[in-house]
Motif scaffolding. Structure first.
Motif, PDB file in Angstrom:
ATOM      1  N   TYR A   1       6.163 -27.184  -0.916  1.00 55.72           N
ATOM      2  CA  TYR A   1       6.080 -25.872  -0.332  1.00 55.72           C
ATOM      3  C   TYR A   1       7.203 -26.058   0.951  1.00 55.72           C
ATOM      4  O   TYR A   1       7.110 -26.754   1.623  1.00 55.72           O
TER       5      TYR A   1
ATOM      6  N   TYR B   1       8.327 -24.326   3.407  1.00 52.07           N
ATOM      7  CA  TYR B   1       8.342 -23.613   4.721  1.00 52.07           C
ATOM      8  C   TYR B   1       7.121 -23.979   5.452  1.00 52.07           C
ATOM      9  O   TYR B   1       6.101 -24.240   4.797  1.00 52.07           O
TER      10      TYR B   1
ATOM     11  N   ALA C   1       6.909 -16.636   1.941  1.00 50.05           N
ATOM     12  CA  ALA C   1       7.553 -16.571   3.417  1.00 50.05           C
ATOM     13  C   ALA C   1       7.372 -14.862   3.788  1.00 50.05           C
ATOM     14  O   ALA C   1       7.200 -14.278   2.779  1.00 50.05           O
TER      15      ALA C   1
ATOM     16  N   ARG D   1       2.964 -29.855   1.812  1.00 49.25           N
ATOM     17  CA  ARG D   1       3.992 -29.889   2.862  1.00 49.25           C
ATOM     18  C   ARG D   1       4.360 -31.385   3.097  1.00 49.25           C
ATOM     19  O   ARG D   1       5.688 -31.523   3.355  1.00 49.25           O
TER      20      ARG D   1
ATOM     21  N   ALA E   1       7.119 -15.801   8.763  1.00 54.48           N
ATOM     22  CA  ALA E   1       6.318 -16.941   8.544  1.00 54.48           C
ATOM     23  C   ALA E   1       5.470 -17.017   7.616  1.00 54.48           C
ATOM     24  O   ALA E   1       5.448 -15.808   7.034  1.00 54.48           O
ATOM     25  N   THR E   2       4.976 -18.041   7.023  1.00 58.52           N
ATOM     26  CA  THR E   2       3.994 -17.978   5.963  1.00 58.52           C
ATOM     27  C   THR E   2       2.688 -18.464   6.626  1.00 58.52           C
ATOM     28  O   THR E   2       2.468 -19.135   7.470  1.00 58.52           O
TER      29      THR E   2
END
Length: 628
Positions: A399, A401, A356, A387, A172-173
């Motif tokens: 971005y 992710y 990430a 996002r 995860a980020t």
């Protein structure tokens, strides 16, 4: 299998009263799982209360029981919260309570596992009553946001660190807004987690961090930074002068293609010019800013045309006394912003923050609330926009992710007292819309009654540690759909390191009590060890510190230094030189040459409290090692 007790009544369809089998009276513990049989189904229940009561005796027997040494007979009454029976993959409450005298049995781990599920990948501990039943939360449910709530010292940050560790393992980020610098120490232990990264971003060079985060003036709203500087909302003329100076440097940067022109220093120069009553011409900007511009024709440049309009408005201010006074006042506020060191022409690149399998800690410690608010607003707005751009394939920064944002002290950024911070608006939007764009919140607070209830109501996953304040428990009852009076009673019974978790993250049907596992990542904060300091005698260390520096240290300086012992970070010792940060001041002491420096107090004639604190900690550590 022998029953551990028998049903003797009920307090509604979801709660039973059981009398314990005397042989198991001392075995039954809070949060144990039990079951009773109803037809061909097993109904799972959990122990939520245990009371010992004197068995009723008649008035004629009472003197015998209490005066003649006859041991009184007691009963153990147990409150059970009914979890339900399993129907396919669902748990359902029974249609009616069981008959009185229905036997109740201890549930084995396999039965509990099959009923509770817990097949996620965020493994944070085990059931409080069954240490061999691992609790792994559903990682996909983090999209419904999460709130971690509990009184100070009961394990909120501990639990958040566990969630962060598990998210990082999955790739995860993670972005952490850290008002008190509690997560900075995680950097020291992140190497224990293979393939995981963690970067600490500081806002001031005096504070701990790997990199410095800057808020960009070009993208900033002038009203927002005017508020950060302290300009009152009612000071209309001062705000006007501030805004015009901001627009001037911003348009100059765009017109001449040089972002470095958009600085607070150049804003100050513009306002000084206006305050002096001198008019500003376009041709003067080159000398005023100390730079060289392209000599091409700028008449067709839209930013150049806007710049000339702004200069005209600034000249109007310079032509009247009130305008000149406003510019002079605005200049003082700009100088205050310069001293903060938070603003630069462009914001730090977003891809430095977002990676990430990586956590970025935004160390906001030491900043005023208004500055913390603006920095948090700036970062959250940029993350959400990136996002949205990616999901909707829009131009601009992107971005690829999903991002999990951990907000410590969430009530500071989204207060529920009617006061509206800058961060409130963006947090509210993320709470309502973030799921669609892959931006998820983990809100952490010890005061749920002080956080905005509209934002809290958007959260579906709750991890509740011990909550003592009645107002806070009432706020939880109002905000959480799964909260009820039965669970409210459990909250008061939790021990340190135990959490009541509810929502989709545990399947959505059954709240569970978890005993937290040990952490890998370290964190700061927690209670100060008062014994460590209250037991310190000045004479024990005064002579040692004086010996180190070759001069007598005043008692008052020693006293002030003792107050800074818990505010020391990033210590290092190289040869005879000690370095570190003390309450934000960068301190360096050369023991061999008996010289020192402090970024706050400079090179004073005698060591300041920052220098003495660093030496005092060294002396205390050496004394402790000798004692061992």
């Amino acid at each position: 299998m022998e029953p551990v007790g028998y049903v003797i009544g009920n307090n509604g369809v979801d709660e039973l009263i059981m009398i314990a089998n005397p042989r198991y009276a001392d075995v039954i513990k809070l949060f144990d799982y039990v079951y009773y049989e109803h037809g061909d189904s097993r109904i799972l229940a959990q122990v939520t209360g245990i009371n010992r009561e004197l068995y009723r005796v008649s008035d004629s027997l009472a003197p015998v029981v209490f005066n003649d040494g006859v041991k009184p007979v007691e009963t153990v009454l147990v409150k059970l919260l009914i979890i339900g029976k399993k129907t396919g993959d669902l748990l359902k409450l029974p249609e009616a309570p069981p008959p009185v005298s229905t036997p109740v049995y201890q549930a084995d781990p396999e039965l509990v596992k099959s009923y509770l599920g817990l097949r996620g990948r965020l493994c944070i501990g085990y059931l409080a009553s069954m240490q061999d039943v691992k609790v792994c939360l559903n990682e996909k449910a983090i999209s419904r946001h999460m709130a971690i709530i509990g009184a100070t010292g009961n394990g909120k940050t501990w639990l958040s660190v566990l969630v962060i560790e598990e998210l990082l393992k999955l790739g995860a980020t993670v972005l952490i807004l850290d008002p008190h610098g509690e997560y900075v120490k995680a950097k020291e232990t992140v190497s224990k987690m293979d393939g995981v990264g963690l970067t600490v971003f500081r806002l001031s060079r005096q504070h701990a961090g790997d990199l410095t985060y800057r808020v960009g003036l070009i993208a900033a709203d002038p009203d927002h930074i005017a508020s950060v500087s302290g300009i009152d909302d009612k000071a209309i003329r001062i705000r006007e002068a501030f805004s015009l100076a901001h627009r001037c440097v911003k348009l100059a940067a765009k017109a001449y293609g040089d972002s470095k022109l958009a600085t607070l220093r150049n804003m100050e120069r513009i306002l000084a010019q206006v305050a002096s009553g001198r008019r500003i011409q376009v041709g003067m900007l080159q000398n005023l800013f100390g730079t060289k511009y392209p000599t091409g024709n700028l008449n067709d440049n839209k930013y150049f045309r806007r710049l000339t309009v702004v200069l005209s408005e600034l000249n109007d201010l310079a032509s009247e006394s009130a305008g000149r006074h406003a510019a002079l006042a605005a200049k003082r506020y700009v100088r205050k912003l310069r001293r903060l060191g938070v603003y630069s022409p462009l914001s730090t690149r977003l891809l430095k923050l977002l990676k990430a399998r990586h956590a970025s800690v935004i160390n906001l410690a030491g900043l005023d609330d208004s500055v913390q608010d603006h920095v948090a607003y700036s970062i959250l707005s940029r993350v959400l926009k990136a996002r949205i751009n990616y999901v909707r394939r829009l131009p601009g920064p992107k971005y690829p992710y999903p991002v999990v944002i951990v907000v410590e002290e969430a009530h500071r950024f989204a207060p529920g007292n009617g006061r509206r911070t800058l961060t409130y608006g963006i947090l509210s939007r993320i709470a309502m819309e973030g799921r669609k764009f892959g931006v998820f919140l983990v809100l952490i607070t010890q005061r749920p009654s002080k956080i905005d209830q509209d934002i809290l109501s958007q959260v579906q996953n709750y991890a509740l540690l011990r909550v003592v304040n009645p107002k806070d428990r009432e706020a939880l009852l109002e905000a959480g759909e799964l909260m009820n009076s039965n669970l409210d009673k459990i909250l008061a019974s939790l021990n340190i390191g135990e959490a009541l978790i509810m929502g989709p993250i545990v399947g959505g049907q059954v709240p569970i009590v978890v005993k937290l596992r040990n952490r890998v990542l370290e964190y700061g904060g927690g209670d100060i060890n008062l014994d460590k300091y209250w037991g310190v005698k000045d004479e024990d260390y005064e002579n040692e510190v004086s010996r180190m520096m070759g001069l007598k240290i005043p008692k008052l300086t020693i006293e002030r230094a003792k107050l800074l012992l818990d505010k020391i970070s990033d210590e290092s010792l190289s040869d005879s030189v000690i370095r570190g940060y003390v309450n934000g001041a960068r301190v360096e002491v050369d023991l061999k040459n008996e010289v020192w420096s402090c970024s706050k107090c400079r090179n004073s004639m005698k060591p300041c409290e920052h220098v003495v604190a660093l030496l005092l900690k060294k002396a205390m550590r050496e004394a402790e090692l000798m004692h061992k």
